[in-house]
Scaffold this motif. Structure first.
Motif, mmCIF file in Angstrom:
data_model
loop_
_atom_site.group_PDB
_atom_site.id
_atom_site.type_symbol
_atom_site.label_atom_id
_atom_site.label_comp_id
_atom_site.label_asym_id
_atom_site.label_seq_id
_atom_site.Cartn_x
_atom_site.Cartn_y
_atom_site.Cartn_z
ATOM 1 N N GLU A 1 -20.253 -14.009 0.043
ATOM 2 C CA GLU A 1 -21.017 -13.044 -0.747
ATOM 3 C C GLU A 1 -22.297 -13.635 -1.281
ATOM 4 O OE1 GLU A 1 -18.995 -10.289 -0.246
ATOM 5 O OE2 GLU A 1 -21.071 -9.656 -0.254
ATOM 6 N N GLY A 2 -22.848 -14.582 -0.514
ATOM 7 C CA GLY A 2 -24.097 -15.205 -0.933
ATOM 8 C C GLY A 2 -23.808 -16.590 -1.450
ATOM 9 N N ARG B 1 -36.400 -16.469 -8.337
ATOM 10 C CA ARG B 1 -37.542 -15.608 -7.960
ATOM 11 C C ARG B 1 -37.868 -14.657 -9.095
ATOM 12 N NH1 ARG B 1 -38.402 -14.039 -1.867
ATOM 13 N NH2 ARG B 1 -39.766 -12.424 -2.692
ATOM 14 N N GLN C 1 -32.461 -16.990 -5.591
ATOM 15 C CA GLN C 1 -32.852 -15.586 -5.715
ATOM 16 C C GLN C 1 -33.122 -15.253 -7.180
ATOM 17 O OE1 GLN C 1 -33.197 -12.531 -3.701
ATOM 18 N NE2 GLN C 1 -33.737 -14.227 -2.368
ATOM 19 N N LYS D 1 -33.879 -2.936 0.309
ATOM 20 C CA LYS D 1 -32.759 -3.751 -0.200
ATOM 21 C C LYS D 1 -31.561 -2.889 -0.605
ATOM 22 C CE LYS D 1 -35.236 -7.218 0.555
ATOM 23 N NZ LYS D 1 -35.257 -7.633 1.968
ATOM 24 N N ARG E 1 -32.075 -11.167 7.266
ATOM 25 C CA ARG E 1 -33.165 -10.695 8.131
ATOM 26 C C ARG E 1 -33.202 -11.438 9.461
ATOM 27 N NH1 ARG E 1 -38.215 -11.563 5.820
ATOM 28 N NH2 ARG E 1 -37.402 -12.805 4.098
ATOM 29 N N TYR F 1 0.824 -1.213 0.000
ATOM 30 C CA TYR F 1 0.000 0.000 0.000
ATOM 31 C C TYR F 1 0.851 1.252 0.000
ATOM 32 C CZ TYR F 1 -4.707 -1.725 0.048
ATOM 33 O OH TYR F 1 -5.891 -2.270 -0.342
ATOM 34 N N THR G 1 -26.558 -16.584 5.547
ATOM 35 C CA THR G 1 -27.457 -16.364 4.405
ATOM 36 C C THR G 1 -28.612 -15.429 4.768
ATOM 37 O OG1 THR G 1 -26.947 -18.464 3.352
ATOM 38 C CG2 THR G 1 -29.130 -17.553 2.925
ATOM 39 N N GLN H 1 -21.024 -8.528 8.762
ATOM 40 C CA GLN H 1 -22.457 -8.855 8.588
ATOM 41 C C GLN H 1 -22.757 -10.238 9.112
ATOM 42 O OE1 GLN H 1 -24.660 -7.796 4.907
ATOM 43 N NE2 GLN H 1 -24.806 -9.997 4.601
ATOM 44 N N TYR I 1 -28.461 -3.668 0.914
ATOM 45 C CA TYR I 1 -27.737 -4.873 0.467
ATOM 46 C C TYR I 1 -26.793 -4.528 -0.683
ATOM 47 C CZ TYR I 1 -31.321 -7.852 2.788
ATOM 48 O OH TYR I 1 -32.160 -8.472 3.685
ATOM 49 N N ARG J 1 -20.425 -9.158 -5.657
ATOM 50 C CA ARG J 1 -20.765 -10.287 -6.533
ATOM 51 C C ARG J 1 -20.292 -10.010 -7.965
ATOM 52 N NH1 ARG J 1 -26.585 -10.483 -3.521
ATOM 53 N NH2 ARG J 1 -25.812 -11.517 -1.651
ATOM 54 N N LYS K 1 -41.127 -14.744 -11.651
ATOM 55 C CA LYS K 1 -41.978 -13.533 -11.733
ATOM 56 C C LYS K 1 -42.064 -13.058 -13.183
ATOM 57 C CE LYS K 1 -41.771 -10.009 -8.854
ATOM 58 N NZ LYS K 1 -41.208 -8.996 -7.920
HETATM 59 C C1 LIG Z 1 -3.077 -5.466 -0.174
HETATM 60 C C2 LIG Z 1 -3.780 -5.916 -1.402
HETATM 61 C C3 LIG Z 1 -5.266 -5.987 -1.202
HETATM 62 C C4 LIG Z 1 -5.965 -5.666 -2.482
HETATM 63 C C5 LIG Z 1 -7.356 -6.277 -2.477
HETATM 64 C C6 LIG Z 1 -8.029 -5.948 -3.760
HETATM 65 C C7 LIG Z 1 -9.423 -6.535 -3.827
HETATM 66 C C8 LIG Z 1 -9.400 -8.012 -4.150
HETATM 67 C C9 LIG Z 1 -10.752 -8.418 -4.693
HETATM 68 C C10 LIG Z 1 -11.035 -9.886 -4.513
HETATM 69 C C11 LIG Z 1 -12.446 -10.238 -4.977
HETATM 70 C C12 LIG Z 1 -13.536 -9.839 -4.008
HETATM 71 C C13 LIG Z 1 -13.443 -10.602 -2.720
HETATM 72 C C14 LIG Z 1 -14.351 -10.046 -1.662
HETATM 73 C C15 LIG Z 1 -14.223 -10.864 -0.407
HETATM 74 C C16 LIG Z 1 -15.484 -10.851 0.336
HETATM 75 C C17 LIG Z 1 -15.386 -11.692 1.545
HETATM 76 C C18 LIG Z 1 -16.781 -12.100 1.924
HETATM 77 C C19 LIG Z 1 -17.674 -11.193 2.410
HETATM 78 C C20 LIG Z 1 -19.016 -11.654 2.722
HETATM 79 O O1 LIG Z 1 -19.366 -12.802 2.576
HETATM 80 S S1 LIG Z 1 -20.054 -10.423 3.296
HETATM 81 C C21 LIG Z 1 -21.541 -11.284 3.675
HETATM 82 C C22 LIG Z 1 -22.257 -11.735 2.413
HETATM 83 N N1 LIG Z 1 -23.522 -12.295 2.767
HETATM 84 C C23 LIG Z 1 -24.492 -12.519 1.876
HETATM 85 O O2 LIG Z 1 -24.346 -12.316 0.676
HETATM 86 C C24 LIG Z 1 -25.780 -13.009 2.440
HETATM 87 C C25 LIG Z 1 -26.671 -13.619 1.364
HETATM 88 N N2 LIG Z 1 -28.061 -13.381 1.676
HETATM 89 C C26 LIG Z 1 -28.771 -12.375 1.049
HETATM 90 O O3 LIG Z 1 -28.291 -11.641 0.215
HETATM 91 C C27 LIG Z 1 -30.217 -12.240 1.434
HETATM 92 O O4 LIG Z 1 -30.439 -12.825 2.689
HETATM 93 C C28 LIG Z 1 -31.154 -12.915 0.410
HETATM 94 C C29 LIG Z 1 -31.089 -12.142 -0.874
HETATM 95 C C30 LIG Z 1 -30.761 -14.349 0.202
HETATM 96 C C31 LIG Z 1 -32.554 -12.899 0.956
HETATM 97 O O5 LIG Z 1 -32.796 -11.607 1.426
HETATM 98 P P1 LIG Z 1 -34.228 -11.262 2.031
HETATM 99 O O6 LIG Z 1 -34.705 -12.404 2.842
HETATM 100 O O7 LIG Z 1 -34.144 -9.923 2.678
HETATM 101 O O8 LIG Z 1 -35.062 -11.045 0.719
HETATM 102 P P2 LIG Z 1 -36.101 -12.011 0.038
HETATM 103 O O9 LIG Z 1 -35.466 -13.268 -0.391
HETATM 104 O O10 LIG Z 1 -37.312 -12.089 0.928
HETATM 105 O O11 LIG Z 1 -36.432 -11.150 -1.244
HETATM 106 C C32 LIG Z 1 -37.183 -9.934 -1.057
HETATM 107 C C33 LIG Z 1 -37.017 -9.120 -2.309
HETATM 108 O O12 LIG Z 1 -35.747 -8.443 -2.216
HETATM 109 C C34 LIG Z 1 -35.035 -8.622 -3.410
HETATM 110 N N3 LIG Z 1 -33.610 -8.582 -3.095
HETATM 111 C C35 LIG Z 1 -32.960 -9.398 -2.262
HETATM 112 N N4 LIG Z 1 -31.658 -9.067 -2.207
HETATM 113 C C36 LIG Z 1 -31.514 -7.992 -3.041
HETATM 114 C C37 LIG Z 1 -30.391 -7.191 -3.424
HETATM 115 N N5 LIG Z 1 -29.148 -7.436 -2.961
HETATM 116 N N6 LIG Z 1 -30.595 -6.178 -4.285
HETATM 117 C C38 LIG Z 1 -31.843 -5.957 -4.767
HETATM 118 N N7 LIG Z 1 -32.959 -6.675 -4.463
HETATM 119 C C39 LIG Z 1 -32.762 -7.687 -3.600
HETATM 120 C C40 LIG Z 1 -35.456 -9.967 -3.901
HETATM 121 O O13 LIG Z 1 -35.197 -10.093 -5.293
HETATM 122 C C41 LIG Z 1 -36.934 -9.920 -3.579
HETATM 123 O O14 LIG Z 1 -37.569 -9.190 -4.582
HETATM 124 P P3 LIG Z 1 -39.010 -9.697 -5.063
HETATM 125 O O15 LIG Z 1 -39.398 -8.685 -6.093
HETATM 126 O O16 LIG Z 1 -39.879 -9.704 -3.823
HETATM 127 O O17 LIG Z 1 -38.790 -11.065 -5.604
#
Ligand SMILES: CCCCCCCCCCCCCCCCC/C=C/C(=O)SCCNC(=O)CCNC(=O)[C@H](O)C(C)(C)COP(=O)(O)OP(=O)(O)OC[C@H]1O[C@@H](n2cnc3c(N)ncnc32)[C@H](O)[C@@H]1OP(=O)(O)O
Ligand SMILES: Cc1cc2nc3c(=O)[nH]c(=O)nc-3n(C[C@H](O)[C@H](O)[C@H](O)COP(=O)(O)OP(=O)(O)OC[C@H]3O[C@@H](n4cnc5c(N)ncnc54)[C@H](O)[C@@H]3O)c2cc1C
Length: 627
Positions: free
Chosen positions: A395-396, A407, A404, A246, A122, A38, A119, A112, A249, A256, A411
Motif C-alpha cells: 500500500e505504498g 512534497r 510524498q 489521482k 505511472r 463468511y 511504487t 496493480q 488512486y 492506508r 509546498k
Molecule cells: C475472511 C476474513 C477476511 C476479512 C478481511 C478484513 C479486512 C482486513 C483488513 C486488513 C488491513 C488492510 C490490509 C490490506 C492489504 C492490502 C494488500 C496490499 C495491496 C497493495 O499493495 S495494492 C498496491 C499499492 N501500491 C501503492 O501504494 C503504490 C505506491 N505508489 C503511489 O501511490 C504513487 O506511485 C506515488 C504517489 C508514489 C507517486 O504517484 P505519481 O507518480 O502519479 O504522482 P507524483 O508523485 O508525481 O505526484 C503528483 C501529484 O499527485 C498527488 N498524489 C499522488 N498520489 C495521490 C493520491 N493517492 N491521492 C491524492 N493525490 C495524490 C501528489 O501529492 C502530487 O501532488 P502535487 O500537488 O503535484 O505535489
C-alpha cells in the motif's frame, strides 16, 4: 459482528496447528475457514452506515480476521476489490458489481503491482487498448515485467479482479485506469483464454493470502468493464478525463487509513500476549531471600511493553480521527470538491508509515521480551510480526510515502513564506518556531514536537533551495535532500500522532470515571515522555531542553512505569481479545502457558512416534559405519 458467533462456528478453529501443514494445505485450510467465516458472518458495509458504524465494522473485520493467524485469501476482496468498485464505479456499475461482490457470488482482488513496478504506478506496463470497432479493451502483458505480481487471492481464489492498466486509444496513452476483469470461469474456475495465473511462492508471512501472478495474451473485455466514475471512454473511443487523475488512486488512500487501525489491532494483540506471559513467568532471584519475581516486575520489561499499550491506543485514536477526515473528504469528492484531497493524501502518507514502523518494531520487541517461548510459532508473535512488517511495504512503501508527504510539506512551507495561509493539520507550521524555555508538560512537549517539525521542514527547504541555486535540477536537489525530507515528514507525523492522541483522549476523558481517566491519561503521559526521550537529540537542538530537564524526564518516565504497573494486566485484558483470536500459547487468559506449550508440542507430527523412521533408514547404518 459478534466474535462469540464467529468462534462458535464449528470447524473454524484449527485442530492441527497451521505450522504443521504444507504450503498447499495451509491455503486449502484457510479457504475452508474463510468460507465458514463468511457463511456465518456475511457482513456487508452498507453505504448508508454512519461513519462510526463503518469504522467499527472495518475495525472488527480486522480483529476477527485475526483468527486466521495469517490472513485470509478473501482479504483483498474485502479490503480493496469492494472499495474500488465503490470508489471507482459509476452508479450503474456499483449497482451491478456491489450486489455480486457483497453476496460473495464472485470473489475479487486488486491487481496493480507488476513484476517490474510496484511504487511507480505511472510506470505500469499492462496495456488496455481500446478497439472502437468491437467496443472492447484488449488487455495485454507485453513483457514479463508487466505481469501482475503480488495481488492477494489472485493465484487460485479470485475469479474477478480490478486490473490497473495503461489505457491506449489510437496509439495514445491516457494513463492508468481500473478495469473489472473476469479471470476464471464461474463454473469450472479455469483461467479464461488469454489469461495466465499462478502463485508467487512462499513468503515471510501472508502465506495463506494466495498472492499470485497474472499475465494477459490479448484478452478482450467489453467497454463497460472499465470503471468509469472518474474518467470515461465513449463508444467511438473519445476519452473523457476526470477532474483529477489521482482519483484513480483512491483505493490506496482508503487502505492506508485502514492500515493505521490494523496496526492498532496488531500491536494490541502482541502486547496482550507478551504482557500476560510476563505476568505469569517468574525468573531470576535479585533478592536471595525472596521467590523469583514476575518478569513484569523488571522495569526493563515494563519499558519494552507499556509503550506498546500506549501506542496501540494512540494509533486507534488517530485512526478513528483519520476515518472521519477520510469520510468527509470522500463526501466532498462525490460533489466534485477536491481541495481537501491533498491533505488527506499527505496525512495517510505520514500515519501509515509511522504506525507500521512503530508497530513492527514494538511487536518484535514484544516477541523478544518473551525469551525462548516467544520464538515458538505457537506463541503467535512471529506470525503477528510477519503480518505487520508486510504493511511497511504494501500500500505504498514507507519511504516513498514519507517522500510524498514531504512534497506537501515543502509546498505548504514555501507557500507560507510567500504569505499564503496554511490550513488543517499543517496550520501549526505558521506558529512559533522557537522554544524559549523547555516546558515539560504534556502540552509543552507536544508543542516542542511541532517546533521540531517546523525547524526540520524549514531547514530541508533551505537545503533544496541551496542545491537549486548551485545549479542542480529540482529532481537532483530533491534526491540529494531526500534523507532529510523523510526526516521532516516523520517529524510532522510524530507531531500529528501525539497531538491527536492527546486531544482525542481529552475529548473522551470527560465521560470516563476518574480512576479510568487517570490510567488512560498516564498512558498519554507515558507516550509523550517516551518519545521526548527517544527524540532527545531533536529536543536539545530545537526545544531548549537542558540536561537537568532530561534528568527530570527520565525520572518521570520511571515513575510512570511504576504507576502503570498495577493496571498493566487490566489494560491488556481491556483489549478484550478472546483466546481463540490471540491464538497463542503464551497469551491465553487463564495463564496456563506451560501446559499449552506442552499441549501444542505434542501436536507436532514428530511426536506421534517415539522413534522416527530415519533412525533405521539412515542413523543406525551411519552410526554403525555401514553408510
Ligand atoms: C475472511 C476474513 C477476511 C476479512 C478481511 C478484513 C479486512 C482486513 C483488513 C486488513 C488491513 C488492510 C490490509 C490490506 C492489504 C492490502 C494488500 C496490499 C495491496 C497493495 O499493495 S495494492 C498496491 C499499492 N501500491 C501503492 O501504494 C503504490 C505506491 N505508489 C503511489 O501511490 C504513487 O506511485 C506515488 C504517489 C508514489 C507517486 O504517484 P505519481 O507518480 O502519479 O504522482 P507524483 O508523485 O508525481 O505526484 C503528483 C501529484 O499527485 C498527488 N498524489 C499522488 N498520489 C495521490 C493520491 N493517492 N491521492 C491524492 N493525490 C495524490 C501528489 O501529492 C502530487 O501532488 P502535487 O500537488 O503535484 O505535489
Ligand atoms: C504482503 C504483500 C501483499 C501485497 N498485496 C498486493 C496486492 O494485493 N495488490 C497489489 O497490487 N500489490 C500488492 N503488493 C505489492 C506492494 O504494493 C508493492 O510491493 C509495493 O508497492 C512496493 O513496490 P515494489 O515491491 O515493486 O518495490 P519497489 O517499488 O521496487 O521499491 C523497492 C525499494 O526501492 C526503494 N524505492 C522505490 N521507489 C523509491 C523512490 N521513489 N524513492 C526512494 N526510494 C524508492 C524503496 O527502498 C523500496 O523499498 C503486496 C506486497 C506485499 C509485500
Amino acid at each position: 459482528m459478534d466474535e462469540q458467533k464467529v468462534l462458535s462456528i464449528k470447524g473454524l478453529l484449527d485442530d492441527t496447528p497451521e505450522e504443521y501443514l504444507s504450503h498447499k494445505e495451509k491455503y486449502e485450510n484457510s479457504i475452508r475457514k474463510s468460507v465458514l467465516f463468511y457463511k456465518t458472518l456475511h457482513s456487508t458495509e452498507d453505504e448508508n452506515m454512519s461513519v462510526d458504524e463503518k469504522t467499527k465494522l472495518n475495525f472488527r473485520n480486522i480483529v476477527t480476521s485475526a483468527i486466521f493467524k495469517d490472513n485470509s485469501p478473501f482479504m483483498l476482496h474485502n479490503s480493496m476489490f469492494i472499495p474500488t468498485i465503490m470508489g471507482q464505479g459509476t452508479d450503474e456499475q456499483r449497482e451491478y458489481w456491489m450486489k455480486r461482490a457483497k453476496n460473495m457470488e464472485i470473489i475479487g482482488t486488486y491487481a496493480q503491482t507488476e513484476l517490474g513496478h510496484g511504487t511507480f504506478i505511472r510506470g505500469l506496463e499492462t496495456q488496455a487498448t481500446y478497439d472502437p470497432d468491437t467496443e472492447e479493451f484488449v488487455l495485454h502483458s507485453p513483457v514479463l515485467s508487466s505481469y501482475k505480481w503480488w495481488p492477494g487471492g489472485l493465484a487460485h481464489t479470485a475469479n474477478y479482479c480490478i486490473v490497473m492498466a495503461r489505457l491506449y486509444i489510437k496509439g495514445k496513452s491516457h494513463g492508468i485506469h481500473p478495469f473489472m476483469v473476469q479471470i476464471r470461469d464461474e463454473e469450472t474456475h479455469m483461467p479464461l483464454p488469454g489469461i495466465k495465473l499462478g502463485e508467487i511462492g512462499a513468503k515471510l508471512g501472508f502465506n495463506t493470502v494466495n498472492n499470485g501472478f497474472l499475465g494477459f495474451e490479448n484478452h478482450r473485455i467489453s467497454r463497460d468493464r472499465m470503471l468509469m466514475k472518474n474518467a470515461q471512454v465513449l463508444k467511438d473511443g473519445t476519452f473523457v478525463a476526470g477532474s483529477n487523475s489521482k482519483l484513480t488512486y483512491g483505493t490506496m488512500v482508503y487502505v492506508r487509513v485502514l492500515i493505521v487501525s490494523n496496526m492498532a489491532n496488531m500491536l494490541a494483540k502482541a502486547v496482550t500476549i507478551a504482557l500476560r506471559y510476563s505476568a505469569i513467568r517468574r525468573q531470576s532471584q535479585p533478592k536471595p531471600d525472596e521467590p523469583e519475581p514476575q518478569i513484569l516486575d523488571y522495569v526493563t520489561q515494563q519499558h519494552k511493553l507499556f509503550i506498546a499499550i500506549a501506542s496501540s491506543h494512540a494509533f486507534y485514536m488517530n485512526a478513528m480521527w483519520l476515518w472521519e477526515i477520510y469520510y468527509s473528504v470522500s463526501l466532498q469528492l462525490a460533489s466534485g470538491k477536491l481541495d481537501n484531497l491533498p491533505e488527506l493524501h499527505a496525512l495517510a502518507c505520514c500515519l501509515k508509515p509511522l504506525s507500521t514502523i512503530d508497530a513492527t518494531a514494538m511487536i518484535e520487541k514484544c516477541r523478544l521480551a518473551c525469551g525462548g517461548h516467544g520464538y515458538m510459532l505457537s506463541a503467535n508473535l512471529a506470525q503477528t510480526y510477519g503480518l505487520a512488517t508486510a504493511a511497511y511495504t504494501y500500500e505504498g512503501e514507507n519511504t516513498v510515502l514519507l517522500l510524498q508527504a514531504a512534497r506537501s510539506l515543502v509546498k505548504a512551507w514555501v507557500g507560507h513564506v510567500k504569505g499564503r495561509p496554511l490550513k488543517g493539520t499543517m496550520a501549526y507550521l505558521a506558529g512559533d518556531s522557537t522554544v524559549k524555555a523547555w516546558d515539560g508538560s504534556i502540552d509543552g512537549i507536544i508543542q516542542s514536537f511541532k517546533v521540531v517539525a517546523i525547524r526540520k521542514i524549514s531547514s530541508v527547504v533551505k537545503i533544496l533551495q541551496d542545491y537549486e541555486k548551485s545549479g542542480l535540477s529540482p529532481e537532483d536537489a530533491w534526491n540529494k535532500a531526500s534523507v532529510f525530507l523523510t526526516a521532516a515528514s516523520e517529524a510532522h507525523g510524530r507531531a500529528v500522532l501525539l497531538s491527536v492522541y492527546k486531544s482525542e483522549m481529552d475529548k473522551r476523558a470527560a465521560v470516563l470515571s476518574p480512576p479510568l481517566r487517570k490510567v488512560l491519561l498516564q498512558l498519554v503521559d507515558l507516550y509523550v515522555t517516551y518519545w521526548a526521550l527517544e527524540k532527545v537529540g531533536d529536543m536539545l537542538l530545537y526545544a531548549s531542553i537542558t540536561d537537568k530537564d532530561v534528568d527530570e524526564l527520565q525520572r518521570r518516565y520511571i515513575e510512570l512505569l511504576a504507576a502503570i504497573r498495577p493496571n498493566a494486566v487490566g489494560l491488556v485484558d481491556a483489549f478484550d481479545f478472546r483466546d481463540e483470536i490471540l491464538n497463542s500459547t503464551l497469551g491465553a487468559y487463564d495463564g496456563r502457558a506451560y501446559e499449552r506449550l506442552m499441549e501444542e508440542a505434542m501436536k507436532s507430527p514428530l511426536n506421534a512416534e517415539p522413534v522416527n523412521q530415519t533412525f533405521h533408514k539412515y542413523l543406525k547404518p551411519f552410526m554403525r559405519g555401514k553408510l
